[in-house]
Design an enzyme around this catalytic site. Structure first.
Site, PDB file in Angstrom:
ATOM      1  N   TYR A 133       0.876  -1.206  -0.012  1.00 51.22           N
ATOM      2  CA  TYR A 133       0.031  -0.020  -0.091  1.00 51.22           C
ATOM      3  C   TYR A 133       0.818   1.269  -0.120  1.00 51.22           C
ATOM      4  CZ  TYR A 133      -4.446  -2.391   0.234  1.00 51.22           C
ATOM      5  OH  TYR A 133      -5.466  -3.262   0.315  1.00 51.22           O
ATOM      6  N   ASP A 246      -6.436 -33.351   5.962  1.00 50.81           N
ATOM      7  CA  ASP A 246      -7.369 -34.159   4.988  1.00 50.81           C
ATOM      8  C   ASP A 246      -6.721 -35.199   4.394  1.00 50.81           C
ATOM      9  OD1 ASP A 246      -9.691 -32.707   5.980  1.00 50.81           O
ATOM     10  OD2 ASP A 246      -9.170 -31.102   4.106  1.00 50.81           O
TER      11      ASP A 246
END
Length: 365
Positions: A133, A246
């Site tokens: 930014y 997972d």
């Protein structure tokens, strides 16, 4: 993290810890200790790069920056005690100031070098988002800044934390642990947020009997801060570290990054990898052994199959035959499953039965 008092019920974890401690003693003399990089070292290395640019300009030559290639497996070697590490003679990518294709990146690198120099010099810190930014028009995207910060870290041969540039961490830690930040802030991990199912395990009665250990739950590609934290816990406590991910190629890759590191950050492997990590679950063989209902399983996509094939070719798989068997089983069955699929057996199966039994009887690979 689960840190509780030891008990006979968890003798398997105690035996694993003894084995890990023995391995630490055996390999301690063989591992290269990462040298501390002082702020003045960082400033000097940046000054040398700028001096090279000025020297080229004084000779009426176009300045060129050489960045080690962080995306090539050809530049990476595997050490079972460290993980993936960048080879000393790695190839480089040249960023020319007189080439239309690379002049923008040349300017972006110089701008971020300037920001880093000022941060180190003033002993202040910024996030990568702050840098983006600061000049959104120059950088174009946050991803550009992220990549260049890592490129600079690799080019200067300096750990990213020594650049005084931080990423916004996305990891969570919860358990019986307190520590003090460098600024004196006391962090109580017992009161921090955690995944609901994991928090239930922490609050469960059986945890009061558990030997000290750490469980990593995979939720997306691990960021550097999370990896640094797990490595710090291992270096400080030397207690077993388990991965709960997972049962799919993506989950396996997350675990591999914690254990062996990644190609992109191989230049900082000594501070990011924890080769002692064990795969606690969810194992592909668990899906058959526990008879997880078919409607809780998900067919592998072509992308999954390609990822799995790629993982099986990784150099570290030869040292993990049990992992290899699990992944080959996934290839054969062509199904994957999330940790939450165990809820199809019983709502509290994960926390009340699966994990307690895994830890009690040594159900890891």
């Amino acid at each position: 993290m689960m840190g509780c008092r030891g008990a006979d019920l968890f003798s398997e974890i105690d035996m694993l810890r003894s084995q890990l401690l023995h391995n630490v003693e055996v390999t301690a003399d063989c591992q290269r200790v990462e040298e501390e990089i002082s702020p003045q070292d960082v400033l000097t290395r940046i000054e040398n790069i700028i001096l090279g640019i000025v020297t080229s300009l004084s000779k009426d030559e176009a300045p060129v920056l050489a960045l080690p290639n962080r995306s090539s497996w050809a530049n990476v070697s595997f050490d079972s005690a460290i993980g993936l590490q960048m080879s000393s003679g790695s190839s480089v990518t040249t960023i020319r100031s007189d080439c239309a294709l690379s002049v923008a990146k040349f300017a972006q690198i110089l701008k971020i070098l300037l920001v880093i120099y000022r941060l180190v010099q003033s002993n202040s810190y910024a996030t990568k988002r702050d840098i983006y930014y600061n000049n959104t028009q120059l950088f174009g995207s946050q991803k550009t800044v992220d990549g260049i910060v890592d490129d600079i870290s690799c080019m200067l041969k300096v750990p990213r934390r020594s650049l005084h540039v931080f990423a916004t961490s996305k990891g969570l830690i919860s358990g019986d642990l307190c520590y003090i930040e460098e600024d004196g802030t006391r962090i109580d991990c017992h009161s921090s947020s955690a995944d609901a199912t994991f928090q239930r395990l922490l609050d469960d009665d059986f945890c009061t009997k558990l030997s000290p250990c750490i469980i990593i739950t995979g939720k997306g590609v691990p960021d550097v801060n999370s990896r640094l934290m797990v490595r710090k816990l291992w270096d400080t406590l030397h207690i077993p570290i388990f991965a709960l991910v997972d049962a799919d190629p993506h989950g396996i890759e997350i675990m591999c990054i914690y254990k062996y590191g990644s190609v992109a950050m191989s230049f900082e492997a000594h501070s990011l990898t924890v080769p002692s990590v064990m795969w606690l679950g969810l194992l592909p063989s668990d899906l058959q052994r526990l008879r997880v209902p078919a409607d809780a399983l998900i067919p592998l996509t072509s992308t999954d199959e390609n990822k799995l094939t790629s993982l099986l070719k990784r150099p570290y798989l030869t040292s993990q035959p049990d992992w290899q068997k699990e992944m080959e089983l996934m290839q054969q069955t062509k199904v994957k499953a999330e940790i939450q699929s165990l809820a199809a057996i019983a709502p509290d199966y994960l926390t009340s039965i699966y994990l307690p039994n895994k830890l009690r009887y040594g159900g890891w690979v």
